[in-house]
Enzyme design. Structure first.
Site, PDB file in Angstrom:
ATOM      1  N   VAL A  50      90.090 -20.478 112.756  1.00  0.00           N
ATOM      2  CA  VAL A  50      89.964 -21.379 113.900  1.00  0.00           C
ATOM      3  C   VAL A  50      88.765 -22.305 113.718  1.00  0.00           C
ATOM      4  O   VAL A  50      88.878 -23.527 113.851  1.00  0.00           O
ATOM      5  CB  VAL A  50      89.817 -20.566 115.215  1.00  0.00           C
ATOM      6  CG1 VAL A  50      89.501 -21.482 116.388  1.00  0.00           C
ATOM      7  CG2 VAL A  50      91.081 -19.761 115.486  1.00  0.00           C
TER       8      VAL A  50
ATOM      9  N   GLU B 176      98.061 -19.099 112.042  1.00  0.00           N
ATOM     10  CA  GLU B 176      97.804 -19.227 110.615  1.00  0.00           C
ATOM     11  C   GLU B 176      99.092 -19.689 109.951  1.00  0.00           C
ATOM     12  O   GLU B 176     100.184 -19.360 110.405  1.00  0.00           O
ATOM     13  CB  GLU B 176      97.364 -17.873 110.049  1.00  0.00           C
ATOM     14  CG  GLU B 176      95.968 -17.497 110.510  1.00  0.00           C
ATOM     15  CD  GLU B 176      95.596 -16.071 110.162  1.00  0.00           C
ATOM     16  OE1 GLU B 176      96.007 -15.581 109.108  1.00  0.00           O
ATOM     17  OE2 GLU B 176      94.893 -15.467 110.979  1.00  0.00           O
TER      18      GLU B 176
ATOM     19  N   ALA C 241     114.069 -10.757 114.435  1.00  0.00           N
ATOM     20  CA  ALA C 241     113.888  -9.324 114.191  1.00  0.00           C
ATOM     21  C   ALA C 241     113.426  -9.100 112.760  1.00  0.00           C
ATOM     22  O   ALA C 241     113.675  -9.909 111.878  1.00  0.00           O
ATOM     23  CB  ALA C 241     115.205  -8.606 114.446  1.00  0.00           C
TER      24      ALA C 241
ATOM     25  N   CYS D 114      95.622 -11.186 115.070  1.00  0.00           N
ATOM     26  CA  CYS D 114      95.622 -11.533 116.498  1.00  0.00           C
ATOM     27  C   CYS D 114      96.482 -10.618 117.374  1.00  0.00           C
ATOM     28  O   CYS D 114      95.963  -9.976 118.289  1.00  0.00           O
ATOM     29  CB  CYS D 114      96.081 -12.976 116.657  1.00  0.00           C
ATOM     30  SG  CYS D 114      95.090 -14.105 115.676  1.00  0.00           S
TER      31      CYS D 114
HETATM   32  C1  UGA Z   1      99.297 -15.947 116.812  1.00  0.00           C
HETATM   33  C2  UGA Z   1      99.865 -16.931 117.839  1.00  0.00           C
HETATM   34  O1  UGA Z   1     101.172 -17.329 117.457  1.00  0.00           O
HETATM   35  C3  UGA Z   1      98.958 -18.163 117.979  1.00  0.00           C
HETATM   36  O2  UGA Z   1      99.446 -19.021 119.004  1.00  0.00           O
HETATM   37  C4  UGA Z   1      97.550 -17.685 118.339  1.00  0.00           C
HETATM   38  O3  UGA Z   1      96.644 -18.769 118.462  1.00  0.00           O
HETATM   39  C5  UGA Z   1      97.045 -16.763 117.250  1.00  0.00           C
HETATM   40  O4  UGA Z   1      97.940 -15.624 117.164  1.00  0.00           O
HETATM   41  C6  UGA Z   1      95.653 -16.308 117.612  1.00  0.00           C
HETATM   42  O5  UGA Z   1      95.505 -15.613 118.612  1.00  0.00           O
HETATM   43  O6  UGA Z   1      94.698 -16.741 116.953  1.00  0.00           O
HETATM   44  P1  UGA Z   1      99.345 -15.741 114.127  1.00  0.00           P
HETATM   45  O7  UGA Z   1      98.765 -14.386 114.326  1.00  0.00           O
HETATM   46  O8  UGA Z   1      98.728 -16.649 113.128  1.00  0.00           O
HETATM   47  O9  UGA Z   1      99.329 -16.564 115.521  1.00  0.00           O
HETATM   48  O10 UGA Z   1     100.856 -15.556 113.683  1.00  0.00           O
HETATM   49  P2  UGA Z   1     102.309 -15.670 114.355  1.00  0.00           P
HETATM   50  O11 UGA Z   1     103.032 -16.777 113.724  1.00  0.00           O
HETATM   51  O12 UGA Z   1     102.249 -15.651 115.818  1.00  0.00           O
HETATM   52  O13 UGA Z   1     102.973 -14.307 113.846  1.00  0.00           O
HETATM   53  C7  UGA Z   1     102.499 -13.028 114.278  1.00  0.00           C
HETATM   54  C8  UGA Z   1     103.343 -11.929 113.701  1.00  0.00           C
HETATM   55  O14 UGA Z   1     104.620 -11.890 114.317  1.00  0.00           O
HETATM   56  C9  UGA Z   1     103.623 -12.046 112.207  1.00  0.00           C
HETATM   57  O15 UGA Z   1     103.462 -10.776 111.618  1.00  0.00           O
HETATM   58  C10 UGA Z   1     105.061 -12.508 112.126  1.00  0.00           C
HETATM   59  O16 UGA Z   1     105.703 -12.109 110.950  1.00  0.00           O
HETATM   60  C11 UGA Z   1     105.655 -11.827 113.351  1.00  0.00           C
HETATM   61  N1  UGA Z   1     106.858 -12.496 113.906  1.00  0.00           N
HETATM   62  C12 UGA Z   1     106.756 -13.725 114.453  1.00  0.00           C
HETATM   63  C13 UGA Z   1     108.070 -11.809 113.929  1.00  0.00           C
HETATM   64  O17 UGA Z   1     108.180 -10.664 113.445  1.00  0.00           O
HETATM   65  N2  UGA Z   1     109.163 -12.405 114.510  1.00  0.00           N
HETATM   66  C14 UGA Z   1     109.077 -13.644 115.067  1.00  0.00           C
HETATM   67  O18 UGA Z   1     110.117 -14.112 115.607  1.00  0.00           O
HETATM   68  C15 UGA Z   1     107.858 -14.329 115.027  1.00  0.00           C
END
Ligand code: UGA
Length: 469
Positions: free
Chosen positions: A15, A158, A287, A295
């Site tokens: 960030v 990220e 899924a 996060c």
């Molecule tokens: C998340 C949020 O999406 C951001 O908006 C937030 O700012 C950030 O946390 C934070 O608090 O700093 P991030 O952790 O980078 O972002 O990643 P995401 O893209 O949200 O994915 C999180 C996890 O969920 C990953 O392991 C991803 O593989 C999983 N995921 C995501 C799924 O299993 N299914 C989905 O449909 C989407």
């Protein structure tokens, strides 16, 4: 330009660095501060010390312009600073609560080095109530200057950090002083104007392909429509609630995936149908292995913990955690059903970062899965295009790391797609099928072409589509 306030970003992580770089490119003088000399030394060379698509282009520009000043010294940065953006980490403790030591340590270093009035902007994710006690703490450390506190949570993800920082969909500004709020809003208005002026080629394949929408869509909201003004507590709670809700969506999709697996439904089709209701939306209903990263796990536990402290039971979030924890053993059971020979067969885990597009391995479900399989007595080989160094420390030492996909699958009896890197999705499985000893693929992210692979003679299992082919 000369009227622009001087900014210090405390904490040069995902960030902090991304925000610092963009504000510097938008014309602000920005000190980007971190206590880790190694990180600062890399940034000084015009590069990022972690993998984040397109970020290096902007880091290089910011360093060359002279607007971005990486430093480890509060004494160098703070005396000329008008606004501090706190972007330090808030790791979780054993009991699920947030460890706010860095938050308070950074604030103390700032206030003891300032002689000017200050606006302290919190971008780090903190439990509701932190802002008020932090402001009191800071005032106690330095009563000579006027201080205002603004909660401005960050929503970048990220792997899309550049895009999210430039084209933010909302700007949450929690403040108890209208002048301070206005100053912070104006900084982001400048960032918004900078983003609007950029040409598409600055973004590699972000616009149009990565996020599946065009630049025009991004500007359908005016800057003013993006601003959400609240008090400090609401802003703090918006951030953790947003992450908790997204985690809940994923766990919900994974619960339905288990039902799809035994009923003949296909989870991807189900969620396409469900998600096309605009009240629900398709995103975060994919899924798979479940959520990880720096996060969601910490914010979900933090929210449960904060609620408990206030006498509120968030049992729905406990269930979301349970579902998430079940996804590694659930995926392992699919491997078990293949009845491999633990002595002569080995399994290949592709992908180790917590999601594609990042080298971050914190709380990676892919690493948990690789270790789990190894602990169950299987030989495991693993490969990741960007996160091998980072993964080494967390992986069971008996897991063998390979340098290419081909090396990793040579002689394998089962490939598990654990992290959905494009390199794996676009891989020519048919041509390379000769490298397999046994043609088994477990697609733990549902990203490969099930019908094509089945036609090519692979035994294919996804998450939530076992009986649907
Ligand atoms: C998340 C949020 O999406 C951001 O908006 C937030 O700012 C950030 O946390 C934070 O608090 O700093 P991030 O952790 O980078 O972002 O990643 P995401 O893209 O949200 O994915 C999180 C996890 O969920 C990953 O392991 C991803 O593989 C999983 N995921 C995501 C799924 O299993 N299914 C989905 O449909 C989407």
């Amino acid at each position: 330009m000369s009227e622009k306030k001087n900014i210090t970003i405390v904490g040069t992580g995902y960030v902090g660095l991304t925000t610092a770089v963009m504000l510097a490119n938008a014309g602000y003088k920005v000190f980007t501060l971190d206590i880790d000399q190694k990180k600062i030394d890399v940034v000084k060379t015009g590069k990022s010390y972690f993998y984040e698509p397109s970020l290096d282009i902007f880091v290089e520009k910011a360093i060359k312009s002279g607007n971005l000043i990486p430093t480890t010294s509060y004494k160098e940065a703070i005396p000329s600073t008008d606004i501090v953006l706190s972007c330090v980490g808030t790791p979780d403790r054993e009991d699920g609560s947030s460890n706010l030591d860095y938050i308070f340590a950074a604030a103390e270093s700032v206030v003891t080095n300032t002689k000017k009035d200050l606006i302290y902007v919190q971008k780090s994710t903190v439990p509701v109530g932190t802002g008020k006690s932090l402001l009191k703490f800071m005032k106690g450390k330095n009563a000579k200057v006027t201080m205002h506190y603004v909660s401005n949570p960050e929503f970048l993800a990220e792997s899309t950090a550049v895009f999210d920082t430039l084209f933010f969909d909302r700007l949450v500004v929690g403040a108890d002083n209208e002048e301070a709020r206005k100053i912070v809003v104006n900084i982001f208005k400048d960032l918004d104007s900078y983003a609007k002026g950029l040409e598409d080629q600055h973004f590699g394949d972000y616009i149009g392909t990565y996020k599946n929408f065009s630049k025009k869509d991004l500007f359908s909201k005016t800057f003013e429509e993006k601003v959400i003004s609240t008090n400090i507590e609401s802003a703090e709670l918006i951030k953790v609630t947003a992450n908790a809700f997204l985690a809940l969506k994923i766990s919900f999709a994974n619960s339905i995936a288990k039902l799809a697996d035994v009923s003949g439904a296909n989870i991807s089709q189900v969620m396409d149908g469900v998600g096309s209701d605009i009240r629900i939306g398709r995103s975060f209903l994919y899924a798979g292995l479940g959520w990880g990263g720096g996060c969601f796990p910490k914010d979900v536990h933090g929210l449960i913990h904060t609620a408990k402290e206030h006498g509120v039971e968030l049992s729905i979030m406990n269930k979301a955690v349970d579902v998430n924890n079940s996804m590694v053993p659930y995926t392992f059971n699919k491997l078990k059903k293949l009845k491999l020979d633990k002595k002569s067969d080995f399994v290949t885990v592709l992908g180790l970062s917590f999601k594609a597009g990042t080298s971050d391995v914190r709380k990676s479900q892919s690493i948990k899965l690789a270790n789990y399989i190894r602990e169950k007595g299987y030989k495991v080989v693993a490969y990741d295009p960007h996160a091998m160094e980072e993964a080494k420390e967390l992986l069971n030492k008996q897991i063998t790391l390979k340098q290419t996909i081909e090396e990793a699958i040579d002689g394998t009896s089962c490939v598990i797609l654990a992290t959905e890197w494009k390199e794996f999705i676009n891989f020519n499985w048919e041509i390379n099928s000769k490298l397999f000893k046994k043609k088994n693929i477990i697609d733990a992210r549902n990203k490969l072409n099930q019908s094509q692979l089945t036609k090519q003679g692979f035994v294919y299992c996804g998450i939530g589509q076992d009986k649907s082919s």
